[in-house]
Design a protein around this motif. Structure first.
Motif, PDB file in Angstrom:
ATOM      1  N   LYS A   1       5.958  56.186  48.277  1.00 16.80           N
ATOM      2  CA  LYS A   1       5.944  55.833  46.857  1.00 16.80           C
ATOM      3  C   LYS A   1       5.149  54.547  46.655  1.00 16.80           C
ATOM      4  O   LYS A   1       4.928  53.782  47.598  1.00 16.80           O
ATOM      5  CB  LYS A   1       7.382  55.642  46.351  1.00 16.80           C
ATOM      6  CG  LYS A   1       8.238  56.891  46.478  1.00 16.80           C
ATOM      7  CD  LYS A   1       9.661  56.612  46.043  1.00 16.80           C
ATOM      8  CE  LYS A   1      10.546  57.842  46.218  1.00 16.80           C
ATOM      9  NZ  LYS A   1      11.949  57.563  45.850  1.00 16.80           N
ATOM     10  N   SER A   2       4.747  54.332  45.432  1.00 16.89           N
ATOM     11  CA  SER A   2       3.953  53.140  45.125  1.00 16.89           C
ATOM     12  C   SER A   2       4.722  51.867  45.484  1.00 16.89           C
ATOM     13  O   SER A   2       5.888  51.707  45.117  1.00 16.89           O
ATOM     14  CB  SER A   2       3.592  53.131  43.637  1.00 16.89           C
ATOM     15  OG  SER A   2       2.825  51.987  43.320  1.00 16.89           O
TER      16      SER A   2
ATOM     17  N   TRP B   1       7.824  49.083  56.739  1.00 11.93           N
ATOM     18  CA  TRP B   1       9.108  48.441  56.999  1.00 11.93           C
ATOM     19  C   TRP B   1      10.170  48.945  56.013  1.00 11.93           C
ATOM     20  O   TRP B   1      11.321  49.158  56.386  1.00 11.93           O
ATOM     21  CB  TRP B   1       8.959  46.922  56.933  1.00 11.93           C
ATOM     22  CG  TRP B   1       8.216  46.375  58.104  1.00 11.93           C
ATOM     23  CD1 TRP B   1       8.744  45.880  59.267  1.00 11.93           C
ATOM     24  CD2 TRP B   1       6.790  46.295  58.252  1.00 11.93           C
ATOM     25  NE1 TRP B   1       7.746  45.497  60.125  1.00 11.93           N
ATOM     26  CE2 TRP B   1       6.531  45.731  59.539  1.00 11.93           C
ATOM     27  CE3 TRP B   1       5.713  46.628  57.447  1.00 11.93           C
ATOM     28  CZ2 TRP B   1       5.241  45.506  60.016  1.00 11.93           C
ATOM     29  CZ3 TRP B   1       4.426  46.408  57.924  1.00 11.93           C
ATOM     30  CH2 TRP B   1       4.195  45.857  59.184  1.00 11.93           C
ATOM     31  N   ASP B   2       9.774  49.153  54.755  1.00 14.32           N
ATOM     32  CA  ASP B   2      10.698  49.701  53.756  1.00 14.32           C
ATOM     33  C   ASP B   2      11.145  51.103  54.151  1.00 14.32           C
ATOM     34  O   ASP B   2      12.337  51.440  54.074  1.00 14.32           O
ATOM     35  CB  ASP B   2      10.030  49.758  52.372  1.00 14.32           C
ATOM     36  CG  ASP B   2       9.705  48.382  51.818  1.00 14.32           C
ATOM     37  OD1 ASP B   2      10.422  47.427  52.179  1.00 14.32           O
ATOM     38  OD2 ASP B   2       8.729  48.276  51.044  1.00 14.32           O
ATOM     39  N   ILE B   3      10.197  51.915  54.572  1.00 17.66           N
ATOM     40  CA  ILE B   3      10.501  53.303  54.942  1.00 17.66           C
ATOM     41  C   ILE B   3      11.408  53.352  56.168  1.00 17.66           C
ATOM     42  O   ILE B   3      12.375  54.114  56.217  1.00 17.66           O
ATOM     43  CB  ILE B   3       9.194  54.082  55.197  1.00 17.66           C
ATOM     44  CG1 ILE B   3       8.353  54.129  53.916  1.00 17.66           C
ATOM     45  CG2 ILE B   3       9.500  55.489  55.696  1.00 17.66           C
ATOM     46  CD1 ILE B   3       6.963  54.682  54.127  1.00 17.66           C
TER      47      ILE B   3
ATOM     48  N   SER C   1      -1.971  49.361  55.573  1.00 17.79           N
ATOM     49  CA  SER C   1      -2.608  50.054  54.461  1.00 17.79           C
ATOM     50  C   SER C   1      -2.148  51.508  54.430  1.00 17.79           C
ATOM     51  O   SER C   1      -2.751  52.385  55.042  1.00 17.79           O
ATOM     52  CB  SER C   1      -4.140  49.996  54.585  1.00 17.79           C
ATOM     53  OG  SER C   1      -4.757  50.694  53.516  1.00 17.79           O
ATOM     54  N   ILE C   2      -1.034  51.752  53.725  1.00 16.75           N
ATOM     55  CA  ILE C   2      -0.560  53.118  53.511  1.00 16.75           C
ATOM     56  C   ILE C   2      -0.652  53.408  52.013  1.00 16.75           C
ATOM     57  O   ILE C   2      -0.501  52.506  51.186  1.00 16.75           O
ATOM     58  CB  ILE C   2       0.879  53.315  54.031  1.00 16.75           C
ATOM     59  CG1 ILE C   2       1.861  52.397  53.311  1.00 16.75           C
ATOM     60  CG2 ILE C   2       0.932  53.073  55.525  1.00 16.75           C
ATOM     61  CD1 ILE C   2       3.312  52.657  53.688  1.00 16.75           C
TER      62      ILE C   2
ATOM     63  N   GLU D   1       2.272  61.167  53.687  1.00 18.63           N
ATOM     64  CA  GLU D   1       3.514  61.699  54.247  1.00 18.63           C
ATOM     65  C   GLU D   1       3.718  61.236  55.689  1.00 18.63           C
ATOM     66  O   GLU D   1       2.776  61.215  56.484  1.00 18.63           O
ATOM     67  CB  GLU D   1       3.518  63.228  54.184  1.00 18.63           C
ATOM     68  CG  GLU D   1       3.555  63.773  52.757  1.00 18.63           C
ATOM     69  CD  GLU D   1       3.632  65.282  52.724  1.00 18.63           C
ATOM     70  OE1 GLU D   1       3.404  65.906  53.790  1.00 18.63           O
ATOM     71  OE2 GLU D   1       3.916  65.838  51.647  1.00 18.63           O
ATOM     72  N   PHE D   2       4.967  60.872  55.990  1.00 18.25           N
ATOM     73  CA  PHE D   2       5.332  60.445  57.342  1.00 18.25           C
ATOM     74  C   PHE D   2       6.508  61.279  57.841  1.00 18.25           C
ATOM     75  O   PHE D   2       7.440  61.580  57.088  1.00 18.25           O
ATOM     76  CB  PHE D   2       5.718  58.964  57.363  1.00 18.25           C
ATOM     77  CG  PHE D   2       4.557  58.029  57.151  1.00 18.25           C
ATOM     78  CD1 PHE D   2       3.610  57.831  58.140  1.00 18.25           C
ATOM     79  CD2 PHE D   2       4.402  57.346  55.953  1.00 18.25           C
ATOM     80  CE1 PHE D   2       2.536  56.978  57.944  1.00 18.25           C
ATOM     81  CE2 PHE D   2       3.337  56.500  55.739  1.00 18.25           C
ATOM     82  CZ  PHE D   2       2.398  56.314  56.742  1.00 18.25           C
TER      83      PHE D   2
END
Length: 377
Positions: free
Chosen positions: A152-153, A158-160, A182-183, A188-189
């Motif tokens: 998401k924007s 680290w958040d994910i 830079s994502i 998608e991960f």
């Protein structure tokens, strides 16, 4: 004679007078009695009428009283019946509602169990049983329980990682991440069900060698990946290695640059091709052309591999390997050390190949990545 006539006249007169007096007395008596009779009759009639009205009023009162009593009794009875019906209805509704809730709860649990099992089987289209237990779901290979996170924007790696109770190493170990800083939104991960990495089996590897390489137990690898026979391990098979860390770090990616293995044009690039992912790049290479090592390292495999034909794999450092396929001749052996630019094979047309060429891969942490991110002339 005259005397007799006189007496007769007097008698006649007396009789007439007497009759007249009697008649008068009778008429007077009749007129005197008539008013009294009428008065009495009227009185009787009035009294009779009054008594009749009283009786009518009394009967009306009795009727009204009886009607009021009946209406009151009927109203009370109707109210009691309504209360009973209402209580009965409430009881039935409560019982029905309880039954419906129990049925709905059972149906929800059954649907949840079926849906969870179908998700674990990756929607393969087969009809599933509703009696699937969580223990059976737990026996599914970890690789089939991998989820996908769409960026998401404003999100960072680290958040994910924090959101899914993982660490950065687990994200790097499951995804092709060329630039961690830079994502992009929509990217998608893969999200592993445990902390670890996804590892792709290379030619010449076994469960034992992989376990030794990452210092984990072979039994753990087999259990997590539902492998019953270690001899049936396949090339390019993806495994989840519990607790393993990626060998090739983000900083290593920035520092490492490779030379071209052959100075010819590229005929096919990394990415989707013929309904699947082409996991490397193809170079035009006439039969017998020299193929060079893109950097120094150790040969970890040199031999035949299904699909690849004659292949050479070089490990340049932990987590970073290069692969050279479809060779006609191999010039190095497993375990040898090679230097940058050293000729390691001759190009050919072996394995699944439509003509002489070199198929070249860069493998990072056991998975292929776009070689163009690592090589330069």
């Amino acid at each position: 004679m005259r005397r007799r006539e006189r007496l007769t006249g007097f008698l006649i007169i007396f009789i007439l007078l007497t009759f007249s007096a009697y008649s008068n007395s009778m008429n007077v008596g009749g007129r005197m009695l008539q008013p009294n009779h009428q008065s009495n009759s009227n009185n009787q009639t009035y009294e009779s009428n009054n008594n009749f009205e009283d009786r009518k009023i009394s009967k009306k009162s009795d009727i009204n009283y009886k009607l009021d009593s009946k209406e009151k009794t009927s109203l009370e009875t109707e109210t009691i019946n309504k209360n009973k019906d209402s209580a009965k209805t409430d009881l039935l509704n409560s019982r029905d509602s309880k039954i419906e809730n129990e049925l709905a709860s059972k149906q929800d649990n059954r649907d949840l169990k079926i849906n969870n099992h179908r998700e674990e089987n990756n929607n393969d289209g087969k009809e599933e049983s509703s009696e699937i237990t969580f223990a059976e779901v737990e026996r599914k290979p970890l690789i089939k329980r991998v989820k996908v996170h769409r960026v998401k924007s404003g999100e960072t790696l680290w958040d994910i990682a924090h959101q899914h109770n993982l660490n950065i190493d687990s994200l790097i170990g499951a995804n092709n991440i060329s630039n961690m800083n830079s994502i992009k939104p929509g990217q998608e991960f893969k999200i592993l069900p445990i902390k670890g990495i996804i590892y792709r089996v290379s030619p010449g590897e076994s469960i034992a060698s992989i376990a030794s390489k990452f210092n984990i137990k072979a039994e753990t690898i087999m259990k997590d990946n539902n492998i019953k026979d270690s001899s049936k391990l396949k090339i390019d098979q993806n495994l989840i290695l519990r607790g393993a860390k990626p060998e090739f770090s983000y900083q290593d990616r920035l520092d490492q640059k490779f030379m071209y293995p052959i100075n010819t044009r590229i005929t096919s690039y990394y990415g989707p091709r013929w309904g699947r992912i082409h996991e490397g790049i193809d170079f035009a290479a006439p039969m017998g052309s020299p193929i060079r090592a893109v950097s120094s390292g150790r040969v970890v495999y040199s031999g035949w591999a299904s699909g690849y034909g004659y292949v050479v794999i070089i490990e340049h450092q932990k987590g970073l390997r290069t692969l050279y396929a479809h060779n006609s001749k191999l010039l190095v052996r497993s375990g040898e050390s090679v230097g940058r630019g050293e000729v390691i094979s001759r190009s050919g047309n072996t394995g699944n190949s439509t003509g002489p060429h070199l198929h070249f891969e860069v493998q990072v942490n056991g998975r292929p990545e776009n070689p163009l991110n690592y090589i330069h002339r």
